[in-house]
Structures are given as structure tokens and as C-alpha cells.
Write an enzyme that holds these catalytic residues in place. Sequence first.
Site, PDB file in Angstrom:
ATOM      1  N   GLU A   1      30.437  35.184  44.494  1.00 36.93           N
ATOM      2  CA  GLU A   1      29.663  35.923  45.233  1.00 36.93           C
ATOM      3  C   GLU A   1      28.439  35.488  45.401  1.00 36.93           C
ATOM      4  OE1 GLU A   1      30.586  39.642  43.182  1.00 36.93           O
ATOM      5  OE2 GLU A   1      30.987  40.605  45.128  1.00 36.93           O
TER       6      GLU A   1
ATOM      7  N   ASN B   1      30.186  51.990  63.066  1.00 40.79           N
ATOM      8  CA  ASN B   1      30.658  51.330  61.790  1.00 40.79           C
ATOM      9  C   ASN B   1      32.156  51.545  61.804  1.00 40.79           C
ATOM     10  OD1 ASN B   1      30.225  52.321  58.521  1.00 40.79           O
ATOM     11  ND2 ASN B   1      30.847  50.464  59.101  1.00 40.79           N
ATOM     12  N   GLY B   2      32.661  50.467  61.587  1.00 44.19           N
ATOM     13  CA  GLY B   2      34.168  50.596  61.674  1.00 44.19           C
ATOM     14  C   GLY B   2      34.796  49.943  62.615  1.00 44.19           C
TER      15      GLY B   2
ATOM     16  N   ARG C   1      23.508  47.338  52.082  1.00 45.06           N
ATOM     17  CA  ARG C   1      24.839  47.267  52.483  1.00 45.06           C
ATOM     18  C   ARG C   1      25.406  45.693  52.902  1.00 45.06           C
ATOM     19  NH1 ARG C   1      26.657  52.485  53.565  1.00 45.06           N
ATOM     20  NH2 ARG C   1      28.047  51.940  55.273  1.00 45.06           N
TER      21      ARG C   1
ATOM     22  N   LYS D   1      28.128  45.571  50.888  1.00 43.39           N
ATOM     23  CA  LYS D   1      28.008  46.305  49.650  1.00 43.39           C
ATOM     24  C   LYS D   1      29.023  47.400  49.665  1.00 43.39           C
ATOM     25  CE  LYS D   1      26.180  47.982  45.646  1.00 43.39           C
ATOM     26  NZ  LYS D   1      26.650  47.176  44.765  1.00 43.39           N
TER      27      LYS D   1
ATOM     28  N   TRP E   1      27.463  44.307  60.522  1.00 42.57           N
ATOM     29  CA  TRP E   1      28.052  43.241  59.681  1.00 42.57           C
ATOM     30  C   TRP E   1      29.658  42.956  60.580  1.00 42.57           C
ATOM     31  CZ3 TRP E   1      32.879  42.686  57.477  1.00 42.57           C
ATOM     32  CH2 TRP E   1      32.987  41.548  56.395  1.00 42.57           C
TER      33      TRP E   1
ATOM     34  N   HIS F   1      49.977  26.719  33.220  1.00 42.60           N
ATOM     35  CA  HIS F   1      51.254  26.667  34.400  1.00 42.60           C
ATOM     36  C   HIS F   1      50.488  26.509  35.446  1.00 42.60           C
ATOM     37  CE1 HIS F   1      54.111  28.512  31.664  1.00 42.60           C
ATOM     38  NE2 HIS F   1      52.851  29.447  31.095  1.00 42.60           N
TER      39      HIS F   1
ATOM     40  N   LYS G   1      31.596  37.186  40.355  1.00 40.50           N
ATOM     41  CA  LYS G   1      30.271  37.334  40.552  1.00 40.50           C
ATOM     42  C   LYS G   1      29.538  35.807  40.604  1.00 40.50           C
ATOM     43  CE  LYS G   1      29.950  40.616  39.957  1.00 40.50           C
ATOM     44  NZ  LYS G   1      30.139  41.582  40.530  1.00 40.50           N
TER      45      LYS G   1
ATOM     46  N   GLU H   1      36.056  39.052  36.573  1.00 45.65           N
ATOM     47  CA  GLU H   1      34.872  39.708  36.847  1.00 45.65           C
ATOM     48  C   GLU H   1      33.762  38.508  36.938  1.00 45.65           C
ATOM     49  OE1 GLU H   1      33.228  41.759  38.364  1.00 45.65           O
ATOM     50  OE2 GLU H   1      31.362  42.031  37.717  1.00 45.65           O
TER      51      GLU H   1
ATOM     52  N   CYS I   1      28.232  47.513  58.317  1.00 45.76           N
ATOM     53  CA  CYS I   1      27.222  48.247  59.103  1.00 45.76           C
ATOM     54  C   CYS I   1      26.586  49.584  58.612  1.00 45.76           C
ATOM     55  CB  CYS I   1      28.237  48.403  60.472  1.00 45.76           C
ATOM     56  SG  CYS I   1      29.007  47.237  61.085  1.00 45.76           S
TER      57      CYS I   1
HETATM   58  C1  G6P Z   1      32.380  44.962  47.888  1.00 47.96           C
HETATM   59  C2  G6P Z   1      31.042  44.771  46.811  1.00 47.96           C
HETATM   60  C3  G6P Z   1      31.706  44.595  45.532  1.00 47.96           C
HETATM   61  C4  G6P Z   1      32.608  45.717  45.052  1.00 47.96           C
HETATM   62  C5  G6P Z   1      33.607  46.101  45.901  1.00 47.96           C
HETATM   63  C6  G6P Z   1      34.307  47.460  45.762  1.00 47.96           C
HETATM   64  O1  G6P Z   1      33.177  43.940  47.961  1.00 47.96           O
HETATM   65  O2  G6P Z   1      30.583  43.602  47.350  1.00 47.96           O
HETATM   66  O3  G6P Z   1      30.609  44.523  44.878  1.00 47.96           O
HETATM   67  O4  G6P Z   1      33.083  45.544  43.797  1.00 47.96           O
HETATM   68  O5  G6P Z   1      33.190  46.053  47.528  1.00 47.96           O
HETATM   69  O6  G6P Z   1      33.307  48.404  45.969  1.00 47.96           O
HETATM   70  P1  G6P Z   1      33.218  49.854  45.441  1.00 47.96           P
HETATM   71  O7  G6P Z   1      32.154  50.419  46.062  1.00 47.96           O
HETATM   72  O8  G6P Z   1      34.703  50.438  45.989  1.00 47.96           O
HETATM   73  O9  G6P Z   1      33.188  49.594  44.140  1.00 47.96           O
END
Ligand code: G6P
Length: 650
Positions: A530, A101-102, A27, A645, A75, A546, A527, A523, A2
Site C-alpha cells: 500500500e 460519491n458512489g 479519504r 481510506k 476518486w 506449494h 501495508k 497485514e 470521494c
Molecule cells: C481501504 C483502506 C484500508 C482498510 C479497508 C477497509 O482499503 O485503505 O486501510 O483496511 O479499506 O476499511 P474499513 O474502514 O472498513 O476498515
Amino acid sequence: MCGIIGYIGSKRALPIVIKALERLEYRGYDSIGVLVYDQDKKIVYLEKQPGRIQEFVKTAQLDKEGNLAIGHTRWATHGGVTKANAHPHWDCANKIFVVHNGIIENFQVIKNSLVEKGHKFRSETDTEVIPHLIEEFLKRGLEYKEAVGQSLKIVKGSFALLIFNSDYPQLLVGARFSGPLILGVGDNEFIFASDPTPISLIAKNVIYLDDGEVVFVDKGGSEAKASYTIESFLGHEVAVKKGVIDFEIKEADKGDFPDFMIKEIFEEPLALGNTLRGRLILQEGRTKLGGLEMIEKKLRQIEKVVMVACGTASYAALVGEYFFEEYAEITTEVDLASEFRYRKPIINDKTLVVAISQSGETADTLAAVKEAKEKGALTIGVVNVVGSTIARTVDAGIYSHAGSEFAVASTKAFTTQIADLVLLMIFLARDYSEYDISGNSARYSEYDISGNSARYNPERKSKERKMSLVMGRRILEELNQIPKKMRVVFEDAEKIKALAEKYARCKNFLYLGRKYNFPVALEGALKLKEVSYIHAEACPAGEMKHGPIALIDENFPSLVLAPEDSVYEKTVSNIQEIKARKGKVIAVTTAGNQDLEKLVDDVIYIPKTLEMLTPLLSVIPLHLFAYYLAKKLGRDVDRPRNLAKSVTVE
Ligand code: G6P
């Protein structure tokens, strides 16, 4: 997640709020809503709907006058993506409007009691309890500010919110508890925002609100100047924290790139260069980290490092764990921030807790920092967004200087976080005690390009963490070369694009790596899922047998990180195991190594570097692969579905 915006001043508020909401789009959100108050007609206009801002501006009635407006990108957490659940939410009398937001964790109890008192709710959200609660306190005879303060005391959880009451049309109220909110102070005008990105629309000067603070911005009468007062609804003394945002608007441009994600991937060398600028003392094999100078004495006493982070940042932390232990010989643990405080970690005043976060607002990481501080640990931040909540909460920090990252999926933040951790590791290892100018350290007498000679000397006293001049210099010189070497990887971008397109029909991927490249596998898989929504999982190559190997067949390709390093032969054995089961393999290996050509289906080459620094190069093809594959499938790479984000709820 949000985003909230509020404007109060003398200009037409709605266009400013819409523009500001566009700046918060990155965001991640699923609905949008705005409210504008027309002081002349004394009318509140409200528009909200699910979807994107671009559709909203086409369909909503946005020609309204008024110098006060609030806006929200939602969101979804409580309740589906519907018009009714979009913000703002308001009370029974249609007077008190709130954007939030929250999460209000005790909303159900509050809602039940308000419903018993006759309040009618229109949405499934937790947010809606707030306007009704304020209304209830007003009914009981409290003054407006008191009613707001009492309500804020009752709600539990995390919030950043804006409140407008049409009975007090000159006032805009902002409050926060564990949710991000800043106030931009312009010339007789104010802007509230969830993060600094939209502030520059009207202001450079900002006020950072702390947890438990509520700010009343008063537009004043026609002659009077607008002003603000900050109070604490938790009873603490308020010390106003001012700052300046010199954010470059042009950074929000995609330039010649079709998407922010690919722009930010291509910016990785530049961002890394910025991270390193002014921080390497190559001659002395040391690092200069101004942000840590004031805590240097305490840093010298730490016995353990705990890194806390979420998502991509947690993988950067895992890379750090390997080199902190190998080179600085400090016991190091990585904790996912969301688990950290619930598992009762053993930390004390000899523990250094390193919080890694691009946004500096991630709720779990912030909560972990607070927990660590309560337990007496020394805390430092590896944060990208200057002035963010985590950056302001930790004892000291090292900014990433990656520049603004707008694509939801983090890319350039990852490589700069790793670089920051290398700088920190050297800061701890090299500066620990007097260093030997001759470079003849008892610990690291030799090294080679693969970096496999960080020899452990059992006779050395455990607390004497001393890295030789030679080793410090070697690592920093090589780190300094990484931006140039990254650019070499980008020369193969078209080849990686072709590969991504070749594999775009696969429904699953396995990512494998060992040692420093295990976190890179994590990672790469993150990616891919996502941005392409394809299932991808990662595991240490040695763990494959395993369990995950059961998945392998000709339709389940593996992406294997196999640079020529200390575990190369073992990784090649794992590749053999996959090939024996007819699995397709794409390998990432070191330039000049022809051995894999015959064994695997496709090879991507990266330049040679120190083993500990290979993640900075090996991750580039994985970022590109995920991007190109998602594009091939027509995905919205910058704003993937369901993701945010800045994850500001636990
Ligand atoms: C969200 C984003 C990720 C990010 C993670 C941690 O899930 O989509 O891309 O790695 O938050 O965010 P930060 O801002 O704490 O690195």
C-alpha cells in the site's frame, strides 16, 4: 474515496468548504472542485481541476463571495483523472449542479436515453446523468422537488449527492442511498459532509440520513430562519435521527510526527489502552461490553459466528477466527465482505455476523450487514467511527475507540479491532453459563504462557461454552499488559528503520507466518504494498512449498513471523527451506530466543505473551518496516496513489 461538502448559511461559504475539503483529504482523492453561488450578483462560480487541494488553492480563483457553496474531492471510477470528469457536473442549461460519491450502476442506459432526447454530455462520468435527468423532468413540467425525487428513484447503485439549482438559489439538496452523508445543523447555517470530520467547523448537532432520504435545506428569505425538511424518495416513513459530534479537531494534527501514518503507529499502545478502558473485569475474568447488553439473550443462543470485513479489518477478523474457535469453541468463519453476499452464505437466526470496519462506511461491509439482517442473523459491529453507517445499521456494537485514523493505510485500527474481538470472545465464552468461581473448569484446567493448553474436553456438551475463571482472567490480564509490551517494541524503532533502509532496493517480499501470525503476515504484506508500491505477498508458512518457494532467490527476501509459540519449530523448518535456497530472512521472534541469530539475516524481537495475543505485538515491527521503507523511497505514505481510506463503492 470521494468526499462531498455543502454549506448554506450566512457566512462566506467558500473558505468553509475549502477547509472542510481539507479535512476529507485523508479519504483519498485525485481531483477537486467547488461551486459557490453569489446571491447578490446572482452568479454561479465553478472551479475544478485534477490534483491536490494545496495546488488548487494556489491556482484557482477562490476570492468569490456567496453564502452557499458545494465542494468535492473525486476518486476516479468512471472516466480518467481529468478536469472534465472532476465534479460538480451540470445540465445543458447550466443551472443544475451535482456532486456525487458512489456509482450510478444504470448510468449508461439513462445516458443513452437522455442523449436521444438531445442532452449534451461533457464528461465520461456516471454522475453527469443526474443533473440532466432532473432537467428532463423539469422540462416535462414537474416541480423541482418532484423532479429531484423522480430522478433519485430512477438511478440505481449507491450514492450520496448534493444538488444545487440556480433557479432555486435558497435551496441546497442532499440525498443518499448506500453512500455516506450527514447534515450538520449550526446556528442558522448547515453543513453537509461525507463524514463527521469537517462537521465541527460549524456544528455539533447532526442529522444522520438514511437510505432513500432526501433533505431540502432552505436558507429562507433575509428575515426567515434557515430550515430543513427530510422526505423519502422510496416512500418509507422518515424518522429523523439526530446525534452530536464532539470530535476533537486537534486529533487532526500530526503533532511532532512527520506523517499521520507514523503518528498512528506510535499511537497503537494508547489506542489499545482506550479500547480496553472500563471493559475488563479482571477479578471475574469477564468483559463488560455495554453495547451488547441489550442483545445478550440472543447472543447466548448463537451457534455460529461469521465475520465480514475488507482489507486490514479482514485480517483482524482472521486472527479472531483462530481464538474464537480455540477458546470459545464457536464455529467461526471469515468472509471478505465483497464476496459474502454473492456466494449465498448459509446463515440464519442462530448466526452472529460481526462486521469489522474502521470507517464504518465500507460499501461491501455495509452490504454484507444488510444481507445478513435480511437473512435473520444477529449483527454486531466492531467499528471505529462513532455514528457511521455500519455502526447505525447493526443490531449492536463494540466501538474500537482507536481515535481518528487519518493515514489511508490502517494501522492502529487493526490492533484495536483484534482487542475488541478478544473482548467479544471472552464475553461469549465466559458468560455463556454460570461460571465456576473456583476456576476449576472441566475444560481449561491448565495453561502456560504460550497459551497452548486450551484443552478440548470431548465429554463436554457441545453447547456448553464455558471458559474457566482462570483462563478468562489470564487472557484479560495479559491483554491489559499489551500496551506496555507494545512500547517495548517501539524501543527498536530505529533498528527497524535501519533494516527497512537496508532492504529498500528489493523489488519483492514474501511474508510468512503460521496460525495466529498468518493474518499478521497478510497485514504486513498489504501495508508494504500500500505505502511503498513494492510487490509483497503473504502466505501461511506451511503453504510456501506449494508454490511461493519457486520465487525465492538472493534478491527476494522473506519476512518470517516466528514467535516462540505452538508452531515455532515448524516455522523454523520453513526458514531453513528458504535459507537452503539462498533467500534472505528477516525474522520476528520472542525476546530471549537467541536461536535464530545464526540462521537468519536479521532478527527483530518482541516481548513474550500468550500465543493468541502475539499478533498485537508482532504486527508493530511490520507496520514500522512498511512505513520506513516507503519513506526511504520518498512515497506519500499518508495518501498512497490510487487508494482511498473510505471505500464507499462496491
Ligand atoms: C481501504 C483502506 C484500508 C482498510 C479497508 C477497509 O482499503 O485503505 O486501510 O483496511 O479499506 O476499511 P474499513 O474502514 O472498513 O476498515
